[in-house]
Design an enzyme around this catalytic site. Structure first.
Site, PDB file in Angstrom:
ATOM      1  N   CYS A 136      -0.343  18.499  12.603  1.00  0.00           N
ATOM      2  CA  CYS A 136      -1.052  17.240  12.342  1.00  0.00           C
ATOM      3  C   CYS A 136      -2.524  17.362  12.698  1.00  0.00           C
ATOM      4  CB  CYS A 136      -0.422  16.111  13.124  1.00  0.00           C
ATOM      5  SG  CYS A 136      -0.537  16.393  14.878  1.00  0.00           S
ATOM      6  N   GLU A 165      15.963  16.666  12.152  1.00  0.00           N
ATOM      7  CA  GLU A 165      17.207  17.318  11.721  1.00  0.00           C
ATOM      8  C   GLU A 165      16.925  18.667  11.057  1.00  0.00           C
ATOM      9  OE1 GLU A 165      15.667  14.720  10.637  1.00  0.00           O
ATOM     10  OE2 GLU A 165      16.098  14.198   8.541  1.00  0.00           O
TER      11      GLU A 165
HETATM   12  P1  NAD Z   1       8.991  12.614   8.952  1.00  0.00           P
HETATM   13  O1  NAD Z   1       8.255  11.335   8.991  1.00  0.00           O
HETATM   14  O2  NAD Z   1       9.688  12.998   7.692  1.00  0.00           O
HETATM   15  O3  NAD Z   1      10.122  12.638  10.088  1.00  0.00           O
HETATM   16  C1  NAD Z   1       9.844  12.282  11.423  1.00  0.00           C
HETATM   17  C2  NAD Z   1      11.107  11.703  12.054  1.00  0.00           C
HETATM   18  O4  NAD Z   1      11.490  10.523  11.346  1.00  0.00           O
HETATM   19  C3  NAD Z   1      12.304  12.661  12.002  1.00  0.00           C
HETATM   20  O5  NAD Z   1      12.994  12.595  13.224  1.00  0.00           O
HETATM   21  C4  NAD Z   1      13.131  12.111  10.849  1.00  0.00           C
HETATM   22  O6  NAD Z   1      14.520  12.338  11.015  1.00  0.00           O
HETATM   23  C5  NAD Z   1      12.829  10.623  10.874  1.00  0.00           C
HETATM   24  N1  NAD Z   1      12.903  10.014   9.537  1.00  0.00           N
HETATM   25  C6  NAD Z   1      12.581  10.596   8.354  1.00  0.00           C
HETATM   26  N2  NAD Z   1      12.764   9.718   7.345  1.00  0.00           N
HETATM   27  C7  NAD Z   1      13.196   8.574   7.902  1.00  0.00           C
HETATM   28  C8  NAD Z   1      13.549   7.287   7.367  1.00  0.00           C
HETATM   29  N3  NAD Z   1      13.493   7.029   6.058  1.00  0.00           N
HETATM   30  N4  NAD Z   1      13.946   6.325   8.224  1.00  0.00           N
HETATM   31  C9  NAD Z   1      14.017   6.555   9.543  1.00  0.00           C
HETATM   32  N5  NAD Z   1      13.694   7.767  10.110  1.00  0.00           N
HETATM   33  C10 NAD Z   1      13.279   8.751   9.301  1.00  0.00           C
HETATM   34  O7  NAD Z   1       7.967  13.749   9.417  1.00  0.00           O
HETATM   35  P2  NAD Z   1       8.162  15.333   9.410  1.00  0.00           P
HETATM   36  O8  NAD Z   1       8.132  15.810   8.003  1.00  0.00           O
HETATM   37  O9  NAD Z   1       9.285  15.703  10.268  1.00  0.00           O
HETATM   38  O10 NAD Z   1       6.834  15.784  10.164  1.00  0.00           O
HETATM   39  C11 NAD Z   1       5.598  15.999   9.537  1.00  0.00           C
HETATM   40  C12 NAD Z   1       4.713  14.776   9.621  1.00  0.00           C
HETATM   41  O11 NAD Z   1       4.509  14.422  10.983  1.00  0.00           O
HETATM   42  C13 NAD Z   1       3.341  15.016   9.056  1.00  0.00           C
HETATM   43  O12 NAD Z   1       2.968  13.861   8.329  1.00  0.00           O
HETATM   44  C14 NAD Z   1       2.458  15.192  10.274  1.00  0.00           C
HETATM   45  O13 NAD Z   1       1.103  14.872  10.095  1.00  0.00           O
HETATM   46  C15 NAD Z   1       3.114  14.243  11.205  1.00  0.00           C
HETATM   47  N6  NAD Z   1       2.787  14.559  12.590  1.00  0.00           N
HETATM   48  C16 NAD Z   1       1.907  13.741  13.228  1.00  0.00           C
HETATM   49  C17 NAD Z   1       1.543  14.020  14.526  1.00  0.00           C
HETATM   50  C18 NAD Z   1       0.579  13.145  15.249  1.00  0.00           C
HETATM   51  O14 NAD Z   1       0.466  13.302  16.447  1.00  0.00           O
HETATM   52  N7  NAD Z   1      -0.106  12.232  14.605  1.00  0.00           N
HETATM   53  C19 NAD Z   1       2.089  15.131  15.189  1.00  0.00           C
HETATM   54  C20 NAD Z   1       3.002  15.929  14.513  1.00  0.00           C
HETATM   55  C21 NAD Z   1       3.347  15.625  13.199  1.00  0.00           C
END
Ligand code: NAD
Length: 512
Positions: free
Chosen positions: A294, A189
Site C-alpha cells: 500500500c 484467506e
Molecule cells: P481486500 O479488501 O480484498 O481484503 C481485505 C480483507 O477484507 C480480507 O480479510 C478479506 O477477506 C476481506 N474482504 C474481502 N472482500 C470482502 C467483502 N466483500 N466483505 C467483507 N470482507 C471482505 O484487500 P486485499 O486484496 O487483501 O489487499 C490489498 C489491498 O489492501 C490494496 O488495496 C492495498 O492498498 C490495501 N492495503 C492498504 C494498507 C493501508 O495501510 N492503507 C495496507 C495494506 C494493504
C-alpha cells in the site's frame, strides 16, 4: 518452544487444512474450505476453512469470556508476555518468513523485513504500562481530586489484507491486547497460514486462552464481526471499497472503526535530484513485493522533459537486470503476484495502458521463469507519457507496473497528487530544502517522504493515509493505537470529612 516445534512438524508433514484458533486451540469445524496456492508454482498447497457465522460467534464468545480476567491483569504482566512473544518471533523468524513467501510470493528477504517491522510493533507494546498511564489533578475544587484513565474496550476485531499477512495483524493485536482487550483476527484467506501460526506463539509466551483468537474466512465471518453486539471496535486494512463498507457497516452497528484503504502513491522527481539515487529507490519502491504494497510507488511524476528522459532511461536499464522468480530461491529480486485472478487483473491493466495510448517502454508480460511454468509471474512493466485521464493512472493496480507522468513544474506535480482520490504516501526527490519544505507543508497526503520513497512510519509513530485511504479518525499502530483500543474515563472524587454535611447548592459546580 513446544508450539513452534509442533507447528514445524505439522508444516513439514504438509499441513493440509488451515483452521481457526479459538480459546487457545486450533479447531477445524469441518465446514467449507477454499484452496490456498503457492503463487510461485501455481499449485494448491493447503485448504483454508471458511468460518460461518456460528464459528465466528464461537471465537467472539471465547474472547468475551476471557475479557474480565485479562482486563484485571496488571499492564506490566501483559507487557511481560509481549517481551516473551517478541523473543519467540525472533526465534521463529525463518519459519514465519518461509510461510509468508510460500503463500504470498514475496522474496524471502522481503518477508524477513516484513516480520522485523511487525516485531517493532510488539516492542512498542512492551512499553504499555507507560502508555496507559492516565492524568491526575489534585484539588480541582475544594478537597476534590480528578483523574483520567484509559480503559480497555472489550472484544475488538481485526480484518487484514493479503499483502502483509504477518505485519498488518501485528499493527493491531499487540497494542489491543496490552491495553487489556481481547481479540478476534480475521486474516486474508489468500495467505492465511503465517497469520494463524504467529498468534499461537502468544500462548507459548503465556497468554491465557481465549484472549487472542483467529478465524479464517471471508465475507460471512467479516459481516458477523461487523454486526455482533459483543464486538466493540474494528480495525480494518484492505482495499478502499471494502474499507468503506466496513466503516459504514461497523459504525452503523455502534462500533468504533478505523478502516485503512487503497493507495496510488506518487513520487516527484525534481530536475535537481540525485537521479541515480532516486532511480535505485524507485526500483525497490515500485517493484519490491511485486508492487503489492500500500506504500509502493506506482507513479513517478518527472518535472521537466530532461528529468523524464533520464529517469525512464535509467529505470529501463535497471529493469533489464531485475531477477524475477520463486521467492524461496536465492538471488531473486521479485516474486510472483499473489493469485491467478490478480495476475490476470494486473496484466489486463498493462493491455489497457497500451490501448489508452501510454508508451510501454518495458513490457514484462511475456516473462518465463524456468522450472515454474504455472507460477503467476509478471515482469516489471514501465509506462512513459501516462496521462491523468487514463485508467492506468487513476486506478490502484497493485502490481509491478510503474507509470511515468511528465509535467513542467513542481506545482503541477503537486496538483496531480492533491487531485487524486487516494492520499496514503508520497515522496519528493530533490536537493532543494525550500522545495522539500513547501512540499511537506502543503501536500494533501498522510505520509510524506523527502528522498525516502517508502515513508512508512516507525512503530512509535502512527500509520495512516488521508482522503479515501483511511476512513475513521485514528491511524494504525503507535500512539494512535493506544487511543483507538482504549476509552477515556474521567473520575472526580471527594471524601467529605466525617460528620460534615455539604450544604445544598443549586448552581452549577464551579471554583467561584
Ligand atoms: P481486500 O479488501 O480484498 O481484503 C481485505 C480483507 O477484507 C480480507 O480479510 C478479506 O477477506 C476481506 N474482504 C474481502 N472482500 C470482502 C467483502 N466483500 N466483505 C467483507 N470482507 C471482505 O484487500 P486485499 O486484496 O487483501 O489487499 C490489498 C489491498 O489492501 C490494496 O488495496 C492495498 O492498498 C490495501 N492495503 C492498504 C494498507 C493501508 O495501510 N492503507 C495496507 C495494506 C494493504
Amino acid at each position: 518452544m513446544q508450539i513452534a516445534e509442533e507447528m514445524n512438524q505439522q508444516l513439514s508433514a504438509d499441513l493440509e487444512k488451515v483452521g481457526h484458533l479459538i480459546n487457545g486451540e486450533i479447531v477445524s469445524t469441518g465446514g467449507p474450505t477454499q484452496p490456498v496456492y503457492n503463487p510461485a508454482t501455481g499449485q494448491v498447497i493447503r485448504q483454508v476453512e471458511m468460518a460461518d457465522q456460528a464459528t465466528t460467534e464461537q471465537a467472539i464468545a471465547a474472547a468475551e469470556a476471557a475479557f474480565p480476567a485479562w482486563r484485571a491483569t496488571p499492564p506490566a504482566k501483559r507487557a511481560r508476555i509481549m517481551f516473551r512473544f517478541k523473543e519467540l518471533l525472533e526465534q521463529n523468524a525463518d519459519t514465519i518468513s518461509r510461510l509468508m513467501t510460500e503463500e504470498h510470493g514475496k522474496v524471502y528477504a522481503d518477508s524477513m523485513g516484513e516480520l522485523q517491522r511487525g516485531i517493532e510493533n510488539v516492542e512498542f507494546a512492551c512499553y504499555a504500562p507507560e502508555l496507559l498511564k492516565g492524568e491526575h489533578c489534585r484539588d480541582v475544587g475544594p478537597g476534590i481530586d480528578s483523574w483520567s484513565e484509559h480503559q480497555p474496550l472489550g472484544v475488538v476485531a481485526g480484518i487484514t489484507p493479503f499483502n502483509f499477512p504477518v505485519m498488518v495483524p501485528l499493527w493491531m493485536y499487540p497494542a489491543a491486547l496490552v491495553a487489556g482487550n481481547t481479540f478476534v483476527l480475521k486474516p486474508s484467506e489468500k495467505d492465511p497460514t503465517s497469520a494463524l501460526f504467529v498468534p499461537q506463539l502468544l500462548k507459548e509466551a503465556g497468554l491465557p486462552d481465549g484472549v487472542m483468537n483467529v478465524i479464517n474466512g471471508g465475507k460471512e465471518a467479516v459481516d458477523t464481526l461487523l454486526t455482533d453486539k459483543r464486538v466493540q471496535a474494528i480495525s480494518f486494512v484492505g482495499s478502499t471499497p471494502i474499507a468503506e463498507y466496513v466503516y459504514a457497516t461497523g459504525s452503523a452497528h455502534g462500533k468504533r472503526v478505523q478502516a485503512l484503504g487503497g493507495a496510488k502513491n506518487h513520487a516527484i522527481v525534481m530536475p535537481d535530484a540525485d537521479i541515480d539515487n532516486a532511480v535505485s529507490a524507485l526500483m525497490g519502491a515500485a517493484y519490491g513485493s511485486c508492487g503489492e504494497r500500500c506504500m509502493a510507488i506506482p507513479v513517478v511524476v518527472a518535472v521537466g522533459d530532461e528529468t523524464g528522459d533520464a529517469v525512464v532511461g535509467k529505470l529501463t536499464a535497471e529493469l533489464a537486470g531485475m531477477k524475477v522468480g520463486n521467492g524461496l530461491e536465492e538471488g531473486n529480486d521479485m516474486g510472483p503476484l499473489v493469485t491467478r485472478d490478480h495476475y490476470e487483473k494486473v496484466r489486463g491493466y498493462v493491455d489497457l495502458g497500451v490501448e489508452e495510448g501510454a508508451e510501454l517502454v518495458v513490457d514484462g508480460r511475456d516473462i518465463a521463469v524456468e522450472g515454474h511454468p504455472d507460477g503467476y509471474y509478471l515482469g516489471g512493466c514501465l509506462f512513459d507519457r501516462v496521462q491523468p485521464g487514463m485508467k492506468i493512472y487513476q486506478d490502484e493496480i497493485f502490481g509491478p507496473v510503474l507509470a511515468v507522468v511528465r509535467v513542467d513544474t513542481l506545482q503541477q506535480a503537486m496538483d496531480l497528487i492533491d487531485a487524486h482520490e487516494y492520499g496514503n504516501g508520497t515522496c519528493v526527490f530533490t536537493r532543494d530544502g525550500e522545495v522539500a519544505r513547501y512540499f511537506t507543508d502543503n501536500i494533501k497526503v498522510g505520509m510524506v517522504g523527502v528522498n525516502v520513497p517508502l515513508p512508512v512510519p516507525v512503530a512509535y509513530h502512527s500509520f495512516g493515509g488521508w482522503k479515501r485511504s483511511l476512513f475513521g479518525d485514528l491511524s494504525a499502530y503507535g500512539p494512535d493505537a493506544m487511543r483507538f483500543y482504549t476509552r477515556r474515563k474521567t473520575i472526580t472524587q471527594r471524601w467529605p470529612s466525617a460528620g460534615v454535611r455539604e450544604g445544598i447548592k443549586y448552581s452549577f459546580p464551579s471554583n467561584h
